[in-house]
Design a protein around this motif. Structure first.
Motif, short mmCIF file in Angstrom:
data_model
loop_
_atom_site.label_atom_id
_atom_site.label_comp_id
_atom_site.label_asym_id
_atom_site.label_seq_id
_atom_site.Cartn_x
_atom_site.Cartn_y
_atom_site.Cartn_z
N ARG A 194 9.43 -5.65 6.27
CA ARG A 194 8.01 -5.69 6.67
C ARG A 194 7.31 -6.91 6.08
NH1 ARG A 194 7.67 0.20 4.56
NH2 ARG A 194 8.93 1.26 6.14
N THR A 229 0.83 -1.20 0.00
CA THR A 229 0.00 0.00 0.00
C THR A 229 0.86 1.26 0.00
OG1 THR A 229 -0.13 0.12 2.43
CG2 THR A 229 -1.80 -1.21 1.29
N SER A 254 6.07 2.21 1.51
CA SER A 254 6.86 3.43 1.43
C SER A 254 8.23 3.22 2.06
CB SER A 254 6.14 4.58 2.14
OG SER A 254 5.97 4.29 3.52
N ASP A 258 2.93 -1.57 4.40
CA ASP A 258 3.33 -0.24 3.96
C ASP A 258 4.50 -0.37 2.97
OD1 ASP A 258 4.04 2.40 3.65
OD2 ASP A 258 4.68 2.69 5.74
#
Length: 207
Positions: free
Chosen positions: A197, A135, A188, A186
């Motif tokens: 992650r 995302t 980014s 995430d």
């Protein structure tokens, strides 16, 4: 031993291809035998269908036709590559899978139940053991994709911001409804941080 089936999902420019490759390297460092593949494509027949789906004008196919073509490509991919790899004990990392059809064609009005019914017939309902949904804030992925594609996008990347917002909303609905399978991650920051992650999101499946 049956392998694990992991799909990476998300809108345009979130880094799926980059992270699929990085995740494969991280898993292999843990002693996991990994098959990396993609959709549409992944088998000879499915790659032929990929050319039909990705090239040409945006209006070349209707959403209904796209859903049928994706289902046909996926059926061949599952039969020829994914199931044999899983049965051999490999982990399969797939850049897009059924949830992309649910988000992209479902976001254009195709009923989710109809898409899943096609999947049940063509691919015998095979779902990933874990889906990693990458995302980014709205608009950030499209900006990355513009740089990546150098102004030459495929039939899906070339669609407008409203379309991509609908796709992102559809992915969010899937993640909210199927949280046991789908984990939002995430995308980014630095690539290595994103890979960390993703590995955390797979921690319960790792050997």
């Amino acid at each position: 031993m049956i392998g694990q089936f992991i799909s990476l999902e998300g809108g345009e420019g979130v880094g799926k291809s980059t992270q699929t490759a990085r995740l494969a390297t991280a898993l292999e460092a843990r002693g996991v035998h990994v098959l990396v593949t993609r959709e549409p494509g992944g088998s000879e027949g499915a790659e032929a269908i990929r050319g039909l789906l990705m090239q040409g004008e945006v209006t070349r196919w209707s959403p209904h036709t796209e859903a049928l073509l994706f289902a046909a490509a996926r059926a061949d991919h599952v039969e020829k590559r994914i199931r044999p790899a899983l049965e051999a004990g490999q982990w399969v990392l797939c850049d897009r899978y059924i949830d992309s059809t649910r988000a992209y064609q479902g976001g254009q009005g195709i009923d989710d139940a109809a898409i899943l019914a096609l999947h049940g017939f063509g691919s015998k309902g095979l779902l990933p053991d874990r889906t990693l949904l990458l995302t980014l804030p709205q608009g950030a992925g499209e900006e990355r994709a513009l740089v990546r594609d150098q102004g030459v996008a495929d039939r899906f990347g070339a669609r407008g911001r409203d379309f991509h917002a609908q796709v992102a909303a559809a992915f969010d609905r899937i993640a909210a409804a199927e949280g046991d399978r789908v984990r939002a991650v995430d995308a980014s920051g630095a690539p290595e941080a994103v890979t960390d992650r993703l590995m955390e999101a797979l921690a319960d499946l790792l050997p």
